[in-house]
Design a protein around this motif. Structure first.
Motif, PDB file in Angstrom:
ATOM      1  N   PHE A   1      37.459  52.728  40.018  1.00 32.38           N
ATOM      2  CA  PHE A   1      36.952  51.439  39.544  1.00 32.38           C
ATOM      3  C   PHE A   1      36.092  50.814  40.776  1.00 32.38           C
ATOM      4  CE2 PHE A   1      37.618  46.734  38.784  1.00 32.38           C
ATOM      5  CZ  PHE A   1      37.816  46.771  37.456  1.00 32.38           C
ATOM      6  N   ARG A   2      35.142  50.135  40.477  1.00 33.24           N
ATOM      7  CA  ARG A   2      34.432  49.587  41.269  1.00 33.24           C
ATOM      8  C   ARG A   2      34.580  47.957  41.464  1.00 33.24           C
ATOM      9  NH1 ARG A   2      28.868  51.549  39.213  1.00 33.24           N
ATOM     10  NH2 ARG A   2      29.944  50.546  37.531  1.00 33.24           N
ATOM     11  N   ARG A   3      34.191  47.658  42.584  1.00 36.78           N
ATOM     12  CA  ARG A   3      34.223  46.109  42.522  1.00 36.78           C
ATOM     13  C   ARG A   3      33.470  45.363  41.640  1.00 36.78           C
ATOM     14  NH1 ARG A   3      34.711  43.334  48.424  1.00 36.78           N
ATOM     15  NH2 ARG A   3      34.388  41.081  47.686  1.00 36.78           N
ATOM     16  N   GLN A   4      32.210  46.074  41.492  1.00 36.62           N
ATOM     17  CA  GLN A   4      31.409  45.519  40.283  1.00 36.62           C
ATOM     18  C   GLN A   4      31.899  45.561  38.843  1.00 36.62           C
ATOM     19  OE1 GLN A   4      30.586  47.820  42.839  1.00 36.62           O
ATOM     20  NE2 GLN A   4      28.918  48.805  42.167  1.00 36.62           N
ATOM     21  N   ASP A   5      32.934  46.326  38.854  1.00 38.32           N
ATOM     22  CA  ASP A   5      33.492  46.268  37.363  1.00 38.32           C
ATOM     23  C   ASP A   5      34.587  45.034  37.102  1.00 38.32           C
ATOM     24  OD1 ASP A   5      32.278  48.649  37.132  1.00 38.32           O
ATOM     25  OD2 ASP A   5      34.217  49.726  37.843  1.00 38.32           O
ATOM     26  N   VAL A   6      34.771  44.256  38.057  1.00 39.76           N
ATOM     27  CA  VAL A   6      35.789  43.100  37.858  1.00 39.76           C
ATOM     28  C   VAL A   6      35.452  42.370  36.898  1.00 39.76           C
ATOM     29  CG1 VAL A   6      36.796  41.274  39.148  1.00 39.76           C
ATOM     30  CG2 VAL A   6      36.704  43.384  40.091  1.00 39.76           C
ATOM     31  N   ALA A   7      34.164  41.853  36.789  1.00 36.55           N
ATOM     32  CA  ALA A   7      33.604  40.835  36.014  1.00 36.55           C
ATOM     33  C   ALA A   7      33.827  41.119  34.662  1.00 36.55           C
ATOM     34  CB  ALA A   7      32.330  40.335  36.240  1.00 36.55           C
TER      35      ALA A   7
ATOM     36  N   LEU B   1      35.752  43.776  33.205  1.00 40.00           N
ATOM     37  CA  LEU B   1      37.168  43.680  32.889  1.00 40.00           C
ATOM     38  C   LEU B   1      37.596  42.432  32.293  1.00 40.00           C
ATOM     39  CD1 LEU B   1      39.551  46.230  33.535  1.00 40.00           C
ATOM     40  CD2 LEU B   1      40.359  44.206  34.435  1.00 40.00           C
ATOM     41  N   LEU B   2      37.370  41.436  33.486  1.00 37.89           N
ATOM     42  CA  LEU B   2      37.883  40.187  32.964  1.00 37.89           C
ATOM     43  C   LEU B   2      37.392  39.547  31.355  1.00 37.89           C
ATOM     44  CD1 LEU B   2      37.800  38.443  36.322  1.00 37.89           C
ATOM     45  CD2 LEU B   2      40.102  39.242  35.274  1.00 37.89           C
ATOM     46  N   ARG B   3      36.025  39.942  31.434  1.00 34.79           N
ATOM     47  CA  ARG B   3      35.459  39.610  29.944  1.00 34.79           C
ATOM     48  C   ARG B   3      36.225  40.341  29.054  1.00 34.79           C
ATOM     49  NH1 ARG B   3      30.605  39.707  32.426  1.00 34.79           N
ATOM     50  NH2 ARG B   3      30.066  41.765  31.507  1.00 34.79           N
ATOM     51  N   LYS B   4      36.466  41.736  29.072  1.00 34.77           N
ATOM     52  CA  LYS B   4      36.773  42.420  27.963  1.00 34.77           C
ATOM     53  C   LYS B   4      38.371  41.981  27.453  1.00 34.77           C
ATOM     54  CE  LYS B   4      39.062  46.797  27.301  1.00 34.77           C
ATOM     55  NZ  LYS B   4      39.461  48.303  27.808  1.00 34.77           N
ATOM     56  N   TYR B   5      39.165  41.426  28.490  1.00 38.86           N
ATOM     57  CA  TYR B   5      40.315  40.655  28.206  1.00 38.86           C
ATOM     58  C   TYR B   5      40.321  39.353  27.534  1.00 38.86           C
ATOM     59  CZ  TYR B   5      42.802  45.027  29.531  1.00 38.86           C
ATOM     60  OH  TYR B   5      42.982  46.467  29.538  1.00 38.86           O
ATOM     61  N   ARG B   6      39.282  38.750  28.112  1.00 36.76           N
ATOM     62  CA  ARG B   6      39.021  37.349  27.426  1.00 36.76           C
ATOM     63  C   ARG B   6      38.537  37.561  26.260  1.00 36.76           C
ATOM     64  NH1 ARG B   6      36.779  35.309  33.103  1.00 36.76           N
ATOM     65  NH2 ARG B   6      38.637  34.200  33.725  1.00 36.76           N
ATOM     66  N   ARG B   7      37.660  38.348  25.813  1.00 35.19           N
ATOM     67  CA  ARG B   7      37.405  38.572  24.439  1.00 35.19           C
ATOM     68  C   ARG B   7      38.291  39.015  23.604  1.00 35.19           C
ATOM     69  NH1 ARG B   7      33.265  42.808  24.908  1.00 35.19           N
ATOM     70  NH2 ARG B   7      32.182  41.588  26.695  1.00 35.19           N
TER      71      ARG B   7
ATOM     72  N   ILE C   1      38.478  45.072  45.722  1.00 35.43           N
ATOM     73  CA  ILE C   1      38.578  44.936  44.448  1.00 35.43           C
ATOM     74  C   ILE C   1      39.533  43.946  44.226  1.00 35.43           C
ATOM     75  CG2 ILE C   1      39.395  45.995  42.108  1.00 35.43           C
ATOM     76  CD1 ILE C   1      38.530  48.781  43.216  1.00 35.43           C
ATOM     77  N   LEU C   2      40.768  43.906  44.869  1.00 31.34           N
ATOM     78  CA  LEU C   2      41.825  42.840  44.804  1.00 31.34           C
ATOM     79  C   LEU C   2      41.086  41.556  45.359  1.00 31.34           C
ATOM     80  CD1 LEU C   2      44.656  42.460  44.366  1.00 31.34           C
ATOM     81  CD2 LEU C   2      45.284  42.782  46.835  1.00 31.34           C
ATOM     82  N   ASP C   3      40.542  41.518  46.257  1.00 30.13           N
ATOM     83  CA  ASP C   3      39.747  40.215  46.731  1.00 30.13           C
ATOM     84  C   ASP C   3      38.840  39.671  45.670  1.00 30.13           C
ATOM     85  OD1 ASP C   3      41.262  40.404  49.305  1.00 30.13           O
ATOM     86  OD2 ASP C   3      39.555  41.163  50.271  1.00 30.13           O
ATOM     87  N   GLU C   4      38.224  40.674  45.010  1.00 29.39           N
ATOM     88  CA  GLU C   4      37.208  40.166  44.028  1.00 29.39           C
ATOM     89  C   GLU C   4      37.946  39.509  42.821  1.00 29.39           C
ATOM     90  OE1 GLU C   4      34.125  40.180  44.802  1.00 29.39           O
ATOM     91  OE2 GLU C   4      33.360  39.588  42.617  1.00 29.39           O
ATOM     92  N   PHE C   5      38.906  40.157  42.542  1.00 29.58           N
ATOM     93  CA  PHE C   5      39.950  39.482  41.304  1.00 29.58           C
ATOM     94  C   PHE C   5      40.268  38.305  41.712  1.00 29.58           C
ATOM     95  CE2 PHE C   5      40.544  43.816  39.522  1.00 29.58           C
ATOM     96  CZ  PHE C   5      40.158  43.553  38.021  1.00 29.58           C
ATOM     97  N   ARG C   6      40.949  37.798  42.906  1.00 26.71           N
ATOM     98  CA  ARG C   6      41.249  36.738  43.363  1.00 26.71           C
ATOM     99  C   ARG C   6      40.161  35.792  43.526  1.00 26.71           C
ATOM    100  NH1 ARG C   6      45.664  39.132  47.398  1.00 26.71           N
ATOM    101  NH2 ARG C   6      47.177  39.376  46.048  1.00 26.71           N
TER     102      ARG C   6
END
Ligand code: FES
Length: 184
Positions: free
Chosen positions: A146-152, A154-160, A98-103
């Motif tokens: 949390f799953r790796r697939q949730d990363v995108a 989550l980022l969208r949520k905060y960007r929105r 998950i961490l790697d996916e965020f990075r």
């Protein structure tokens, strides 16, 4: 550019006030550093050196305190701090991925903060919610299972959230006439 310099001058002026207020008292270095961090957002080397000079302390002593306490940051931080738990329970459930996916998605090579200044991604130790592993936090919010697939997402949520905040500011003036003119 001149505006930026002015802003910086103002910050140093505020810092001088803090140092004047607490500088003569024993054991106030941490308090001064904390207030300096509130003013600057973080504690870059220049600020540490400045404080050391004003307090007549070796820079190494100030730096030692800054690096000892996790409360202090020496780099600018994003608006949203994402902390991925790498404690044992989370780790075995794939937290590293998950961490790697965020990075990867935020293109963080070397640093922890995204280029747009929105996200700072770090790892953390057990946050005490192992039953929900893998866990991460975004500021005060906790996300479990949390799953790796949730990363995108989550980022969208905060960007929105950022965009919406901007829209509301932009829209507000137009709304007032509607609200204040019932029956017209
Ligand atoms: S190990 Fe992640 S919450 Fe405990």
């Amino acid at each position: 550019m001149a505006g930026g310099e002015k802003e910086l001058d103002e910050k140093y002026r505020q810092l001088d006030e803090i140092i004047e207020r607490y500088g003569q008292q024993e054991g106030q270095l941490i308090r001064i550093l904390k207030e300096a961090q509130d003013i600057f957002g973080y504690l870059p080397e220049e600020v540490q050196t400045y404080i050391a000079g004003k307090l007549d302390l070796p820079v190494s002593e100030v730096n030692g305190v800054v690096t000892f306490y996790t409360l202090f940051h020496t780099e600018p931080r994003g608006k949203y701090g994402i902390n991925v738990c790498l404690g044992t329970a989370c780790y075995v459930q794939g937290a590293r991925g998950i961490l790697d996916e965020f990075r990867r998605q935020l293109d963080l090579h070397g640093g922890d903060t995204s280029a747009d200044g929105l996200f700072t991604v770090k790892s953390t130790r057990c946050v005490g919610a192992c039953g929900l592993a893998p866990v991460l936090t975004v500021e005060d919010e906790v996300y479990g299972k949390f799953r790796r697939q949730d990363v995108a997402r989550l980022l969208r949520k905060y960007r929105r959230r950022e965009v919406t905040a901007g829209d509301q500011r932009a829209e507000r003036p137009d709304r007032y006439p509607e609200e204040t003119a019932p029956g017209h």
